[in-house]
Each structure stands twice: as structure tokens, then as C-alpha cells.
Design a protein around this motif. Structure first.
Motif, PDB file in Angstrom:
ATOM      1  N   ALA A 127     -13.974  -1.783   8.916  1.00  0.00           N
ATOM      2  CA  ALA A 127     -13.995  -2.537   7.661  1.00  0.00           C
ATOM      3  C   ALA A 127     -13.190  -1.843   6.566  1.00  0.00           C
ATOM      4  O   ALA A 127     -12.642  -2.492   5.684  1.00  0.00           O
ATOM      5  CB  ALA A 127     -15.441  -2.736   7.212  1.00  0.00           C
ATOM      6  N   ALA A 128     -13.145  -0.516   6.634  1.00  0.00           N
ATOM      7  CA  ALA A 128     -12.443   0.228   5.595  1.00  0.00           C
ATOM      8  C   ALA A 128     -10.992   0.519   5.982  1.00  0.00           C
ATOM      9  O   ALA A 128     -10.274   1.167   5.237  1.00  0.00           O
ATOM     10  CB  ALA A 128     -13.177   1.543   5.326  1.00  0.00           C
ATOM     11  N   SER A 129     -10.612   0.046   7.145  1.00  0.00           N
ATOM     12  CA  SER A 129      -9.303   0.433   7.682  1.00  0.00           C
ATOM     13  C   SER A 129      -8.312  -0.710   7.639  1.00  0.00           C
ATOM     14  O   SER A 129      -8.690  -1.883   7.670  1.00  0.00           O
ATOM     15  CB  SER A 129      -9.462   0.916   9.131  1.00  0.00           C
ATOM     16  N   SER A 130      -7.065  -0.390   7.584  1.00  0.00           N
ATOM     17  CA  SER A 130      -5.990  -1.374   7.733  1.00  0.00           C
ATOM     18  C   SER A 130      -4.883  -0.719   8.541  1.00  0.00           C
ATOM     19  O   SER A 130      -3.975  -0.113   7.985  1.00  0.00           O
ATOM     20  CB  SER A 130      -5.484  -1.833   6.370  1.00  0.00           C
ATOM     21  N   PRO A 131      -5.027  -0.796   9.869  1.00  0.00           N
ATOM     22  CA  PRO A 131      -4.087  -0.082  10.736  1.00  0.00           C
ATOM     23  C   PRO A 131      -2.666  -0.606  10.565  1.00  0.00           C
ATOM     24  O   PRO A 131      -2.477  -1.763  10.185  1.00  0.00           O
ATOM     25  CB  PRO A 131      -4.599  -0.375  12.151  1.00  0.00           C
ATOM     26  N   PRO A 132      -1.697   0.241  10.817  1.00  0.00           N
ATOM     27  CA  PRO A 132      -0.308  -0.172  10.658  1.00  0.00           C
ATOM     28  C   PRO A 132       0.085  -1.212  11.695  1.00  0.00           C
ATOM     29  O   PRO A 132      -0.451  -1.226  12.806  1.00  0.00           O
ATOM     30  CB  PRO A 132       0.471   1.125  10.863  1.00  0.00           C
ATOM     31  N   GLU A 133       1.025  -2.056  11.320  1.00  0.00           N
ATOM     32  CA  GLU A 133       1.558  -3.013  12.289  1.00  0.00           C
ATOM     33  C   GLU A 133       2.821  -2.442  12.909  1.00  0.00           C
ATOM     34  O   GLU A 133       3.477  -1.580  12.331  1.00  0.00           O
ATOM     35  CB  GLU A 133       1.874  -4.342  11.580  1.00  0.00           C
ATOM     36  N   GLY A 134       3.100  -2.929  14.081  1.00  0.00           N
ATOM     37  CA  GLY A 134       4.345  -2.525  14.725  1.00  0.00           C
ATOM     38  C   GLY A 134       4.252  -1.213  15.469  1.00  0.00           C
ATOM     39  O   GLY A 134       5.222  -0.752  16.055  1.00  0.00           O
ATOM     40  N   LEU A 176      -1.940   7.124  17.837  1.00  0.00           N
ATOM     41  CA  LEU A 176      -0.809   6.412  17.236  1.00  0.00           C
ATOM     42  C   LEU A 176       0.388   6.565  18.149  1.00  0.00           C
ATOM     43  O   LEU A 176       0.791   7.679  18.463  1.00  0.00           O
ATOM     44  CB  LEU A 176      -0.458   7.006  15.876  1.00  0.00           C
ATOM     45  N   GLY A 177       0.915   5.439  18.571  1.00  0.00           N
ATOM     46  CA  GLY A 177       2.148   5.486  19.343  1.00  0.00           C
ATOM     47  C   GLY A 177       3.254   4.825  18.543  1.00  0.00           C
ATOM     48  O   GLY A 177       3.151   3.643  18.206  1.00  0.00           O
ATOM     49  N   ILE A 178       4.258   5.577  18.200  1.00  0.00           N
ATOM     50  CA  ILE A 178       5.348   5.006  17.403  1.00  0.00           C
ATOM     51  C   ILE A 178       6.511   4.731  18.359  1.00  0.00           C
ATOM     52  O   ILE A 178       7.052   5.662  18.961  1.00  0.00           O
ATOM     53  CB  ILE A 178       5.768   5.961  16.265  1.00  0.00           C
ATOM     54  N   PRO A 179       6.875   3.462  18.491  1.00  0.00           N
ATOM     55  CA  PRO A 179       7.910   3.116  19.466  1.00  0.00           C
ATOM     56  C   PRO A 179       9.246   3.783  19.150  1.00  0.00           C
ATOM     57  O   PRO A 179       9.547   4.066  17.980  1.00  0.00           O
ATOM     58  CB  PRO A 179       8.040   1.584  19.331  1.00  0.00           C
ATOM     59  N   ALA A 180      10.011   4.005  20.189  1.00  0.00           N
ATOM     60  CA  ALA A 180      11.327   4.625  20.018  1.00  0.00           C
ATOM     61  C   ALA A 180      12.146   3.841  19.003  1.00  0.00           C
ATOM     62  O   ALA A 180      12.097   2.610  18.955  1.00  0.00           O
ATOM     63  CB  ALA A 180      12.059   4.669  21.358  1.00  0.00           C
ATOM     64  N   GLY A 181      12.833   4.556  18.150  1.00  0.00           N
ATOM     65  CA  GLY A 181      13.731   3.933  17.199  1.00  0.00           C
ATOM     66  C   GLY A 181      13.064   3.307  15.994  1.00  0.00           C
ATOM     67  O   GLY A 181      13.728   2.761  15.122  1.00  0.00           O
ATOM     68  N   THR A 182      11.752   3.401  15.908  1.00  0.00           N
ATOM     69  CA  THR A 182      11.031   2.787  14.791  1.00  0.00           C
ATOM     70  C   THR A 182      10.819   3.809  13.675  1.00  0.00           C
ATOM     71  O   THR A 182      10.338   4.908  13.912  1.00  0.00           O
ATOM     72  CB  THR A 182       9.659   2.270  15.248  1.00  0.00           C
ATOM     73  N   ALA A 183      11.172   3.423  12.474  1.00  0.00           N
ATOM     74  CA  ALA A 183      10.888   4.280  11.320  1.00  0.00           C
ATOM     75  C   ALA A 183       9.836   3.591  10.462  1.00  0.00           C
ATOM     76  O   ALA A 183      10.072   2.504   9.948  1.00  0.00           O
ATOM     77  CB  ALA A 183      12.158   4.532  10.519  1.00  0.00           C
TER      78      ALA A 183
END
Lengths: 456, 251
Positions: free
Chosen positions: A96-103, A157-164
Motif C-alpha cells: 500500500a505504501a509502495s509504488s514500484p518502478p515500471e519497465g 530489481l532487474g534492470i533490463p539491458a540498455g535501460t536507463a
């Protein structure tokens, strides 16, 4: 191990026994608890731990911190604007207190759907491997192993390749101990609520992300609790990962943290560790420069007063050529506070053209404060540049006189100089809301600390 | 304005000042000249309230107030300013921020309203122009990485901003090239006023070509051995301090 060690590890082994070790990392959890059991808690002869008095933690019976539900309002004082965020209370996700990043792949480890179980299976605990202490032989880090075995929840957290990522991701670890922790005979609580926050960041090739971890108590006046976090960063080739670790626990808290970063070719990892709270605090950092041209910056600030203790133990391994590491750790100690900085830079034979710099500076504001600084270099390559320096000193009397001679009163001049010393670290924060928060915390800590200081 | 009477001071059991008498009136410029080790800088530091020095005898008064009773910041509030021989580098404290803090600390102590950011900036720019200080210096940390000339100019800028009643310049000329020297002198001359006095401490007569003193004093071995007009500085330049040994014997 002595029988004493058995007595101390027993309650933690019971915590593990009382919990099913399922999920994608069950085997690693099992391995971790076995390693922990074999190694036991460090004793007074363990070089990496002899200056850390674990007694108050190990005398208490660990109780899993109850799952606390918390609305947005409870976390609000600790949250920054213009951030994506994941909030945890007592180590459990508070959606409820969270807003996870998109993408990006961002999820709670307790999520039964296991949206990223592949991510977990591949990475969680894999690089830590239970053998990642800061000591010379990189043996088992007992608290990292405990975290792997016992964490209930956390964030991957997995940040896809090439994503900033344009916005920082704030991960708030709130402790909300229940009020009825009974006090023991010798002053230490007979039982202590413990949580094991776990963070995994996997930055894909050429990705870019900023992660801000905040450790705090929902009620700053909360009694003793024990937070035992671990964080892993897997920095892919060419990735840029910025990490801030703000430790603002309640005054009576115990905090034994561990973080581990592995950098691939030309990756950059910048980590800043700011320690303000807690009674007994450790922050152990291992950085492995595992690809040519990898670059890590490890900065830290600890502002201590009263009888606070903070230890920062670092191990930076240069494993490949042309790798660079820069460490700047600064401490301000008032009252009877104590600090330990143990910095080890290890340059492997293959790591030619290594450029490593390590600096630890300590400012003592009272006669009773004590700072220990132990920089260590182990170099097995012959074409490297490695420097280290450490200082432990008092406020510059000449500078103080200079300011006073211009009409600035003693208290204000004193404050200006201490701020100037500490701001070298806090000013590096590029995210404005964070920098302002650090400024405010610094101001509050120093002004609170002054009243405990020698005064004149 | 300033009255120093039979001042004795020592540092680490070594007596440096052995009975200095000096009286400076409003609007006057006094030069105190002497060789290395004569006690010039000790006199300056004692006036500003450096705690390393112990006053063993004599008195120091500013407008009838006993300076010995006052902390360094209180002396500044009373209108005393020391331009340091070796200005201290303070990394992490911005020059402009420091000056604003100083100005407002003085104003507050004197019961005057503090300047807001806009008013202060206006004052600072005006004074920086007056003493020919580049605005870039204002954005840097106090004296940090400044050249010798920049540090001395920064001292003069501070003086211009703080508007002291009594300014003590401790070897502000040392290490300056002729252009910087002229700039510093021009800054001091611009600030000369009826109600403001200067004590210019120097080893060489050179500065006094540009800041013409009303009175010149020769300090030798912790005592003022001779006082006179500005012509005394020229005499010193010709004869050197050696010529005053006899005077010291008589004193």
C-alpha cells in the motif's frame, strides 16, 4: 567452536528450523545455514570482529519481528518525492505504501508468483556464496549467511539491458518493534526483534539505475531491535549503478549490514553509506572488480555521539586490469562514541594498471571519542597505483580562531567547521531531495551531539 | 582608540613582548616595523585574542574596554580586525557564506538587523569592486587553493565588508608582487576614514610608499625602541635595523 558459540547460534538455527526453506533459492538457504552453523558467530579472536562487541546482540533471544502493516502516512517522513519506491516494514513488503518502478523487474521476494524467480535462481545469493567476509581469507560472513538463510522478504530489481532509469528507486526498510520487548537482568533485552532485509539489484548491460536504501524506525524513540540486512549488486558490463545507504535507525538499534557488489567489464558502481543512527552498527562492504575497466566509488560518513559504535569494514578486490576504486570515508565522533574503519584493498596479479585510492578521515569532538583506522593493501601486481591515508584528529584550532576573529561565535564557528568536514561526503549526492535530507540529518546529529560534547 | 600599555606576553615560557607601549587615535595610521623575531606578529595575535599567548603584564584597551576580558569574536564585535599574515584555508566553507555569517554575527552582536541574502550580495559586490577582488574568489572555499596574493586580497575584502574601527594588518605586504601590493594599498586607502584607525605591521618600508603612515614605530626584541613620523621608515630603509641597537640600549 566452543560450547558458548553453540549456545549463541542455537536460537538462530531454531528460527531456520521453524521455517520452510522453499522457493527458488531453497538450496542456497540450506547451504547458508549450514555454513553459518559450521562457522558460528565470530569470537573475540576473529580479527575482523574483535573490535565489534556483539555481546548485547548475542545475549538476547532473537524473535522474528512481527509483520507490521503501515499506511502511506507512517512511511511518509522518510520518502522522497520524484522516486519510485518499495516500502518494507519489519522486513515485509508493504504494497500500500509502495509504488514500484515500471519497465523493470521489481518485486517482493515473498511474492508467490515469483515473477522473477529466474532472476532469483540465477543471482540471489550466488555471488555472495556465503563466503564473502571482509577478512583476508574471505571466509564465511556469519550475518550475510544468516540473512540468506532467514530473510522473509525483500526486493529484487532487474534492470533490463540498455535501460536507463530516470527516477531513483527508494527502498525503505522501516523497523517497527512491538513495545513489549522485555528487559533482561543485565540491561540487555531478554528478547530482541530481528529482521533480515534483502536487496538484489541486477543491472543489465549498459543499464543505469540509482537505488536509495533508507533504514529507519517508524518511531524514532523505538527501543532495541536488530536489523540484519544484506544487499547484492550484480553490475553488468557498462552499467552504471548508484547506491545510497542511509542508516538512520533508532538510538537503541543494532544494525549489522552486509553489501556485495560484483562489477563486470567497464561497469561503474558508486555507493555512499551514511550512518547516523543505532547503538551498535556494522556495515561490511565487498566490491569485486571482475571486468576490465570496472570502476567503483565507495564513500561513507558516520556521525556518532553518546556511546554509539559504528564499524565500516571494506574489501575491494581488483581482479582485472585497468580497474579503479576510490574510497572516502569520514567520521565525526562526539561523546564516548567509537568507530572502526577496516579497509582492505586486494590487487590480484592479473590486475595490472589498477588505480586504487582509499582515504579515511576522522574528526574527534570530545576527549573520550575513539576512532580506529586500519587501511590495508595487498598487492600482487607490479604496475599499479595504490594509495591510502588515514587521519584521526581534532578540529583545526587555527581555522576556529580565524572564524572567531571575524566575529563568528565559538558555537557557530565550531558548527561551520564540522559541517564543512562532513559535507565533502554528503555534497556528492546528486539527487536533490536526498542531498537536502542528508543536510538536515547532519545538522540535527551535530546539534544533538554538541550537547554531549566537551563544549568548550 | 587603542591603548597598549607595558604589554608583556609569552608563548611556551618564552617572553616575546617585553613591555610594548602603543597609542593609536581615531583616523590615524600607525606602522610598526621590525625584523623577524622582534615580536610584530605576536603583537598582532595578542591583539586579536589568540589563546596561545599568555599576557604576563600590562594592559590592552580598545575605546577604554579591556581587550583581555574579551573573546576573539567579542573583539571583532567591538570593531577590531586582524588581517592575518597567514590566512587560514578552510575547505568546505564557501567564502561568500563565511563572509555573510561574519557580517551578520557582528550585526547581531551590535543589535543591528541582519542582512538578507540580497542586501548582503549587494554589499559584497560593491566591496569586491572597491578592493579589486574577482567575484570567482567569492564562490570558492575560504582561502582554499588561493595564491598568496589572492589570500591577502581576500583579507582586505573581509576588512572592507566588516568595516572595522581598528584594522591591524600583519605583514599583508609579504610575498606580494608590486601589482598586488598596489591593489592592497589602494584598498586600505579607500577605507581610511576619520573614525577608523590602522596598525600596519611590516618588515619592509616598501608598503609604506603606498600607505603613508602618520606614525612609525620600530619594534626590536619585544619593545618599541623608537617612534616618529613617516620619515622614520625611510631612515630604516637606509640604515637597516642594525642602526637601532643603540636606541634599544637607551630605551
Amino acid at each position: 567452536m566452543t560450547s558458548g558459540a553453540d549456545n549463541r547460534t542455537g536460537p538462530y538455527l531454531e528460527l531456520f528450523a521453524g521455517r520452510g526453506a522453499g522457493g527458488p533459492v531453497a538450496a542456497r538457504r540450506q547451504q547458508a545455514i549450514e555454513r553459518f552453523e559450521a562457522a558460528g558467530f565470530p569470537g573475540s579472536r576473529d580479527e575482523e570482529w574483535r573490535q565489534t562487541n556483539l555481546g548485547p546482540i548475542l545475549r538476547a533471544r532473537p524473535v522474528p519481528a512481527a509483520g507490521g502493516a503501515l499506511g502511506e502516512g507512517g512511511a511518509l517522513p522518510f520518502l522522497y518525492p520524484d522516486c519510485d519506491r518499495m516500502v518494507f516494514v519489519n522486513g515485509r513488503y508493504a504494497p500500500a505504501a509502495s509504488s514500484p518502478p515500471e519497465g523493470v523487474t521489481a518485486f517482493s521476494l515473498a511474492d508467490p508468483e515469483g515473477a522473477g524467480s529466474e532472476l532469483l535462481a540465477e543471482h540471489l545469493g550466488a555471488s555472495v556464496d556465503g563466503r564473502a567476509s571482509c577478512s583476508a581469507d574471505a571466509g564465511v560472513h556469519p550475518f550475510a549467511a544468516l540473512n540468506t538463510a532467514l530473510f522473509e522478504d525483500g526486493v529484487a530489481l532487474g534492470i533490463p539491458a540498455g535501460t536507463a532509469l530516470e527516477r531513483p528507486i527508494q527502498v525503505l526498510w522501516l523497523s517497527a518493534p512491538s513495545a513489549d520487548a522485555a528487559a533482561g537482568d543485565n540491561g540487555a533485552p531478554a528478547s530482541i526483534e530481528v529482521s533480515f532485509p534483502r536487496l538484489l539489484v541486477v543491472a543489465g548491460e549498459n543499464s543505469q539505475a540509482a537505488v536509495i536504501e533508507t533504514f529507519a524506525a517508524a518511531d524514532p524513540a523505538a527501543g532495541g531491535y536488530f536489523v540484519c540486512p544484506a544487499a547484492e549488486f550484480v553490475c553488468g558490463a557498462g552499467s552504471v549503478v548508484r547506491h545510497t545507504r542511509l542508516q538512520a535507525d533508532a538510538a537503541g538499534a543494532f544494525h549489522l549490514g552486509f553489501q556485495h557488489a560484483r562489477l563486470d567489464r567497464a561497469a561503474a558502481f558508486e555507493s555512499s553509506s551514511l550512518a547516523f543512527g543505532g547503538a551498535l552498527v556494522r556495515n561490511d562492504t565487498v566490491a569485486l572488480l571482475d571486468g576490465e575497466g570496472a570502476d567503483c566509488t565507495l564513500d561513507g560518513l558516520y556521525v556518532l555521539a553518546g556511546s554509539q559504535f559504528t564499524g565500516n569494514h571494506m574489501r575491494v578486490e581488483h581482479r582485472q586490469p585497468h580497474t579503479t576504486s576510490h574510497q572516502l570515508y569520514k567520521g565525526v565522533l562526539d561523546g564516548q562514541a567509537r568507530s572502526v574503519f577496516n579497509g582492505r584493498i586486494y590487487v590480484h596479479q592479473a590486475a595490472q594498471k589498477t588505480d586504487a585510492k582509499q582515504t579515511n578521515r576522522n574528526l574527534l569532538l570530545s576527549k573520550a571519542a575513539l576512532a580506529n583506522s586500519n587501511p590495508q593493501l595487498e598487492i600482487f601486481a607490479d604496475d599499479v597505483r595504490c594509495t591510502h591515508g588515514s587521519t584521526i584528529g581534532r578540529l583545526d584550532e587555527e581555522a576556529l580562531f580565524y572564524l572567531r576573529a571575524r566575529g563568528i561565535g565559538f558555537e557557530e564557528a565550531h558548527g561551520m567547521l564540522v559541517h564543512a568536514f562532513a559535507r565533502e561526503v554528503t555534497d556528492k549526492a546528486t539527487f536533490e531531495p536526498l542531498r537536502r535530507d542528508l543536510e538536515a540529518r547532519l545538522f540535527a546529529s551535530l546539534n544533538g551531539g554538541r550537547s554531549n560534547g566537551q563544549g568548550g | 582608540m587603542l591603548r597598549v600599555t607595558d604589554l608583556h606576553a609569552k608563548v611556551e615560557e618564552q617572553e616575546i613582548l617585553k613591555g610594548v607601549d602603543l597609542e593609536v587615535g581615531a583616523g590615524e595610521v600607525h606602522a610598526v616595523m621590525g625584523p623577524n623575531g622582534s615580536g610584530k606578529s605576536t603583537l598582532a595575535q595578542v591583539l586579536a585574542g589568540k589563546e596561545d599567548y599568555e599576557i604576563t603584564a600590562g594592559s590592552l584597551e580598545l575605546d577604554g574596554e579591556d581587550l583581555q576580558e574579551m573573546a576573539p569574536e567579542e573583539r571583532a564585535h567591538a570593531g577590531l580586525f586582524l588581517a592575518f599574515q597567514y590566512p587560514v584555508e578552510i575547505p568546505g566553507v564557501g567564502n561568500s557564506y563565511f563572509l555573510k555569517a561574519a557580517v551578520n554575527a557582528n550585526r547581531k552582536a551590535r543589535g543591528e538587523p541582519e542582512l538578507d541574502a540580497m542586501d548582503f550580495l549587494k554589499l559584497l559586490r560593491e566591496r569586491a569592486t572597491l578592493v579589486d577582488v574577482d567575484e570567482a574568489l567569492l564562490r570558492r572555499p575560504v582561502n582554499d587553493g588561493f595564491s598568496g596574493g589572492e589570500k591577502k586580497r581576500n583579507e582586505i575584502l573581509q576588512m572592507a565588508v566588516l568595516e572595522p574601527r581598528l584594522a591591524v594588518l600583519d605583514e599583508t605586504d609579504s610575498g606580494l608582487d608590486i601589482d598586488a601590493l598596489k591593489t592592497v594599498a589602494a584598498g586600505v586607502n579607500a577605507l581610511r576614514a576619520e573614525n577608523r584607525a590602522f596598525v600596519v605591521i611590516t618588515h619592509y618600508q616598501r608598503l609604506l610608499n603606498y600607505i603613508v603612515p602618520d606614525h612609525v614605530h620600530v619594534l626590536l626584541d619585544g619593545r618599541i625602541v623608537r617612534s616618529g613620523g613617516s620619515e622614520l621608515a625611510h631612515e630604516l630603509e637606509e640604515k637597516g635595523y642594525g642602526g637601532f641597537d643603540g636606541a634599544r640600549a637607551e630605551a
